[in-house]
Design a protein around this motif. Structure first.
Motif, PDB file in Angstrom:
ATOM      1  N   SER A 214       0.824  -1.210   0.000  1.00 29.69           N
ATOM      2  CA  SER A 214       0.000   0.000   0.000  1.00 29.69           C
ATOM      3  C   SER A 214       0.862   1.266   0.000  1.00 29.69           C
ATOM      4  O   SER A 214       2.076   1.222   0.201  1.00 29.69           O
ATOM      5  N   SER A 215       0.201   2.411  -0.238  1.00 23.19           N
ATOM      6  CA  SER A 215       0.837   3.728  -0.145  1.00 23.19           C
ATOM      7  C   SER A 215       0.143   4.531   0.938  1.00 23.19           C
ATOM      8  O   SER A 215      -1.101   4.526   1.027  1.00 23.19           O
TER       9      SER A 215
ATOM     10  N   LYS B 178       9.949   4.127  -0.369  1.00 22.50           N
ATOM     11  CA  LYS B 178       9.502   2.741  -0.184  1.00 22.50           C
ATOM     12  C   LYS B 178      10.191   2.122   1.025  1.00 22.50           C
ATOM     13  O   LYS B 178      11.399   2.301   1.226  1.00 22.50           O
TER      14      LYS B 178
ATOM     15  N   PHE C 192       5.658  -1.156   1.913  1.00 17.53           N
ATOM     16  CA  PHE C 192       4.708  -0.055   1.758  1.00 17.53           C
ATOM     17  C   PHE C 192       5.496   1.165   1.309  1.00 17.53           C
ATOM     18  O   PHE C 192       6.734   1.202   1.403  1.00 17.53           O
ATOM     19  N   THR C 193       4.788   2.170   0.828  1.00 19.98           N
ATOM     20  CA  THR C 193       5.430   3.396   0.333  1.00 19.98           C
ATOM     21  C   THR C 193       4.847   4.605   1.045  1.00 19.98           C
ATOM     22  O   THR C 193       3.613   4.738   1.145  1.00 19.98           O
ATOM     23  N   ALA C 194       5.713   5.460   1.571  1.00 13.93           N
ATOM     24  CA  ALA C 194       5.298   6.702   2.229  1.00 13.93           C
ATOM     25  C   ALA C 194       5.469   7.850   1.242  1.00 13.93           C
ATOM     26  O   ALA C 194       6.561   8.055   0.695  1.00 13.93           O
ATOM     27  N   LYS C 195       4.381   8.599   1.000  1.00 15.00           N
ATOM     28  CA  LYS C 195       4.443   9.710   0.048  1.00 15.00           C
ATOM     29  C   LYS C 195       5.162  10.926   0.628  1.00 15.00           C
ATOM     30  O   LYS C 195       5.682  11.766  -0.124  1.00 15.00           O
TER      31      LYS C 195
ATOM     32  N   ALA D 187      10.330  10.003   3.158  1.00 13.03           N
ATOM     33  CA  ALA D 187       9.398   9.450   2.181  1.00 13.03           C
ATOM     34  C   ALA D 187      10.106   8.383   1.352  1.00 13.03           C
ATOM     35  O   ALA D 187      11.332   8.345   1.270  1.00 13.03           O
TER      36      ALA D 187
END
Length: 207
Positions: free
Chosen positions: A62-63, A120, A141-144, A118
């Motif tokens: 998820s992001s 992955k 997960f990926t942090a914007k 920010a």
């Protein structure tokens, strides 16, 4: 005088009925014991199954808007807190985990250091299952956006380190033989002996 006639003798079959051989009875006893052992092993298979990962937060693949303050793992059963390890690795391999893993019911929680950037992340986890065997895996997960806090003030994040000796001892290798197997073997021996004794009693009673 007439000579005395010899009495007539009628032959009768006095052969006793055939009795099943002891070898056949023993084979039947062993076959019955094998059936009992298979039933015991089948019934204990589900009880000995390792715990499995049911959900994570953030979800796998998820992001999220910002880097999270904590990551959680929901297991199928309550894991042990001793020997638990969760690494939150950014794209460069820096570990942003902070403190020890906390376990409440079937949820393991790992805090994340402030100022996580920010990008992955890969979460590598290792927990001790409720059956005392280690289970492990990973998710991403990926942090914007970066988390609140200044990475410069907080200082560099902890480098990746090998698990401590205490953690390795707390989570024994899964290759060991569970004590339940020895218990099942003992039950099998008792069952075989009991069935052999019963078979011998039946043979003596039929003589």
């Amino acid at each position: 005088m007439k000579p005395l006639s010899r009495p007539q003798v009628f032959e009768t079959n006095m052969t006793p009925p055939a009795v099943p051989g002891g070898t056949k009875v023993l084979w039947r006893a062993l076959a019955g014991a094998a059936v009992v052992l298979l039933a015991l092993l089948g019934g204990s298979g589900a009880a000995q199954a390792h715990d499995s990962l049911e959900a994570t937060s953030p979800a796998d693949g998820s992001s999220v808007a910002t880097a999270p303050h904590v990551v959680t793992l929901t297991m199928s059963n309550t894991p042990a807190a001793i020997g638990a390890e969760v690494k939150v690795l950014d794209a460069s391999g820096t570990n942003w985990s902070e403190g020890a893993v906390s376990v409440l019911d079937n949820v393991a929680t790992q805090a994340v250091k402030p100022g996580a950037p920010a990008g992955k992340y890969t979460v590598q986890w290792r927990l001790v299952s409720s059956d005392s065997h280690p289970v492990e895996g990973q998710f991403t997960f990926t942090a914007k956006a970066a988390a609140a806090g200044s990475a410069a003030v907080a200082g560099p994040a902890e480098s990746i380190q090998a698990p401590s000796a205490a953690a390795a001892q707390a989570a024994p290798d899964g290759g060991g033989v569970p004590w339940s197997v020895f218990g099942l073997m003992g039950v099998l021996v008792v069952v075989v002996v009991a069935m052999v004794v019963v078979a011998r009693k039946r043979l003596k009673a039929s003589d």
